[in-house]
Write a protein that holds these residues in place. Structure first.
Motif, short mmCIF file in Angstrom:
data_model
loop_
_atom_site.label_atom_id
_atom_site.label_comp_id
_atom_site.label_asym_id
_atom_site.label_seq_id
_atom_site.Cartn_x
_atom_site.Cartn_y
_atom_site.Cartn_z
N LEU A 79 0.83 -1.20 0.00
CA LEU A 79 0.00 0.00 0.00
C LEU A 79 0.86 1.25 0.00
O LEU A 79 0.55 2.24 -0.68
N ARG A 80 1.95 1.23 0.75
CA ARG A 80 2.88 2.37 0.76
C ARG A 80 3.44 2.61 -0.64
O ARG A 80 3.48 3.75 -1.13
N ALA A 81 3.87 1.54 -1.29
CA ALA A 81 4.43 1.65 -2.64
C ALA A 81 3.36 2.16 -3.62
O ALA A 81 3.66 2.96 -4.52
N ALA A 82 2.14 1.71 -3.44
CA ALA A 82 1.05 2.15 -4.31
C ALA A 82 0.78 3.64 -4.14
O ALA A 82 0.53 4.36 -5.11
N ALA A 83 0.82 4.12 -2.89
CA ALA A 83 0.61 5.55 -2.64
C ALA A 83 1.73 6.38 -3.26
O ALA A 83 1.48 7.44 -3.85
N GLU A 84 2.95 5.90 -3.13
CA GLU A 84 4.08 6.64 -3.69
C GLU A 84 4.05 6.69 -5.21
O GLU A 84 4.54 7.64 -5.82
N ALA A 85 3.46 5.68 -5.83
CA ALA A 85 3.38 5.63 -7.29
C ALA A 85 2.11 6.27 -7.84
O ALA A 85 2.01 6.51 -9.05
N PHE A 86 1.16 6.58 -6.97
CA PHE A 86 -0.14 7.08 -7.41
C PHE A 86 -0.01 8.49 -7.99
O PHE A 86 0.65 9.35 -7.43
N GLU A 87 -0.64 8.72 -9.12
CA GLU A 87 -0.56 10.02 -9.80
C GLU A 87 -1.92 10.69 -9.92
O GLU A 87 -2.08 11.64 -10.68
N GLY A 88 -2.92 10.20 -9.19
CA GLY A 88 -4.28 10.69 -9.37
C GLY A 88 -4.67 11.88 -8.51
O GLY A 88 -5.80 12.34 -8.60
N CYS A 89 -3.75 12.37 -7.67
CA CYS A 89 -4.07 13.52 -6.81
C CYS A 89 -3.14 14.68 -7.15
O CYS A 89 -1.91 14.53 -7.12
N SER A 90 -3.71 15.83 -7.44
CA SER A 90 -2.90 16.98 -7.84
C SER A 90 -1.99 17.48 -6.73
O SER A 90 -0.98 18.15 -7.00
N LEU A 91 -2.31 17.15 -5.47
CA LEU A 91 -1.46 17.59 -4.36
C LEU A 91 -0.05 17.03 -4.47
O LEU A 91 0.92 17.64 -4.00
N LYS A 92 0.07 15.88 -5.11
CA LYS A 92 1.38 15.27 -5.25
C LYS A 92 2.32 16.13 -6.09
O LYS A 92 3.54 16.11 -5.90
N LEU A 93 1.75 16.92 -7.01
CA LEU A 93 2.55 17.76 -7.90
C LEU A 93 3.25 18.89 -7.14
O LEU A 93 4.29 19.38 -7.58
N THR A 94 2.66 19.32 -6.02
CA THR A 94 3.23 20.43 -5.26
C THR A 94 3.91 19.97 -3.97
O THR A 94 4.34 20.81 -3.18
N SER A 95 3.99 18.67 -3.76
CA SER A 95 4.61 18.13 -2.54
C SER A 95 6.01 17.62 -2.84
O SER A 95 6.32 17.22 -3.97
N ASN A 96 6.84 17.61 -1.81
CA ASN A 96 8.19 17.06 -1.95
C ASN A 96 8.18 15.54 -1.77
O ASN A 96 8.86 14.84 -2.50
N LYS A 97 7.41 15.07 -0.80
CA LYS A 97 7.42 13.64 -0.49
C LYS A 97 6.01 13.14 -0.17
O LYS A 97 5.14 13.90 0.25
N THR A 98 5.84 11.84 -0.37
CA THR A 98 4.63 11.17 0.07
C THR A 98 4.81 10.79 1.54
O THR A 98 5.73 10.06 1.89
N VAL A 99 3.94 11.31 2.39
CA VAL A 99 4.02 11.03 3.83
C VAL A 99 2.96 9.98 4.14
O VAL A 99 1.80 10.30 4.39
N PHE A 100 3.36 8.73 4.10
CA PHE A 100 2.40 7.63 4.17
C PHE A 100 1.93 7.36 5.59
O PHE A 100 0.74 7.38 5.89
N GLY A 101 2.81 7.09 6.48
CA GLY A 101 2.47 6.73 7.86
C GLY A 101 3.70 6.14 8.51
O GLY A 101 4.68 5.80 7.85
N GLY A 102 3.68 6.01 9.81
CA GLY A 102 4.83 5.46 10.51
C GLY A 102 4.51 5.05 11.92
O GLY A 102 3.47 5.41 12.48
N GLY A 103 5.41 4.26 12.49
CA GLY A 103 5.22 3.78 13.84
C GLY A 103 5.12 2.28 13.90
O GLY A 103 5.61 1.57 13.01
N ASN A 104 4.46 1.79 14.91
CA ASN A 104 4.33 0.36 15.16
C ASN A 104 3.13 -0.21 14.40
O ASN A 104 1.98 0.09 14.72
#
Length: 260
Positions: A79-104
């Motif tokens: 799912l993380r890899a899918a989010a990083e590869a996803f091109e369907g949201c325009s916000l990705k064009l103005t962002s530096n990184k995909t912030v997926f999630g983290g922790g335990n």
């Protein structure tokens, strides 16, 4: 062209929740008076116009693609890899990184915010700025730390200037959050801020009305998760007087953990 069901889904995703007539504009050619009987300006206004724009088509397609991609992701890493590869949201064009999630990823508690800020966008991890430092203190107050929780946001990309995300942007990103919940299977979700709470719980209640009591979230798989809404740490940094209410929410969480 979209069919009627797809058009309705797009309108809902875009935030349209009221109607101004009984007949959709794209169907009015069957009920409008003859064009010749109307003044020119009025007749031209009543000529049926395409109701579906290219943007609407793209938005609906992006939502469907996101749902399909998420359903096909069998693990959190997929799912993380899918989010990083996803091109369907325009916000990705103005962002530096995909912030997926983290922790335990085995944690009982999942914490959900609205969207990454500038520090999160730069580093690529959720809640690492001033809000994140305050969140750490909030967790420590009831004996928790990041090793015992999983943290994510409704949106994995930062809206420009930290603006409020649009309904369409939320709709495209929600499948990624919902699939995270399905894969992580948390026992408790703590959702921070009104926007995040409204997105997750699909309502329009203010955070002041939502906080202080347990809600329930149902996954598409039929699992039920206890949800506690509270103020976002960023809000507390601007409104320190509300910290007492958040402390009461944290005590509710601590009591829930003791009883589980």
């Amino acid at each position: 062209m979209m069919n009627e069901k797809e058009l309705l889904e797009w309108y809902l995703a875009a935030g349209v929740d009221v109607i101004c007539g009984d007949v959709p504009g794209c169907l009015r050619q069957n009920v409008s008076p003859p064009k010749a009987a109307l003044p020119t300006a009025i007749a031209e206004e009543n000529v049926a116009r395409p109701a579906i724009t290219d943007l609407a088509q793209m938005s609906l397609k992006a939502c469907k693609n996101a749902r399909d991609i998420c359903e096909a992701s069998a693990t959190l890493e997929e799912l993380r890899a899918a989010a990083e590869a996803f091109e369907g949201c325009s916000l990705k064009l103005t962002s530096n990184k995909t912030v997926f999630g983290g922790g335990n990823s085995q944690a009982k508690i999942m914490i959900i915010g609205e969207a990454p800020g500038a520090d999160e966008d730069r580093i690529g991890e959720p809640f690492v700025g001033r809000s994140g430092h305050l969140l750490d203190k909030m967790l420590a107050a009831i004996g928790l730390d990041r090793s015992k929780v999983y943290i994510t946001n409704v949106l994995p990309w930062r809206p420009p200037g930290n603006r409020t995300p649009t309904d369409a942007e939320v709709a495209v990103c929600l499948p990624f959050l919902r699939r995270q919940i399905e894969l992580l299977k948390p026992e408790i979700i703590v959702v921070l801020g009104g926007s995040a709470a409204n997105s997750l719980l699909d309502n329009k209640e203010t955070i002041s009305r939502l906080r202080g009591k347990w809600q329930e979230y149902q996954t598409a798989k039929g699992d039920s998760v206890a949800v506690l809404a509270s103020f976002h740490p960023a809000y507390l940094l601007r409104n320190a007087a509300q910290k007492a209410k958040v402390w009461a929410d944290l005590l509710l969480l601590a009591k829930k953990l003791q009883n589980n």
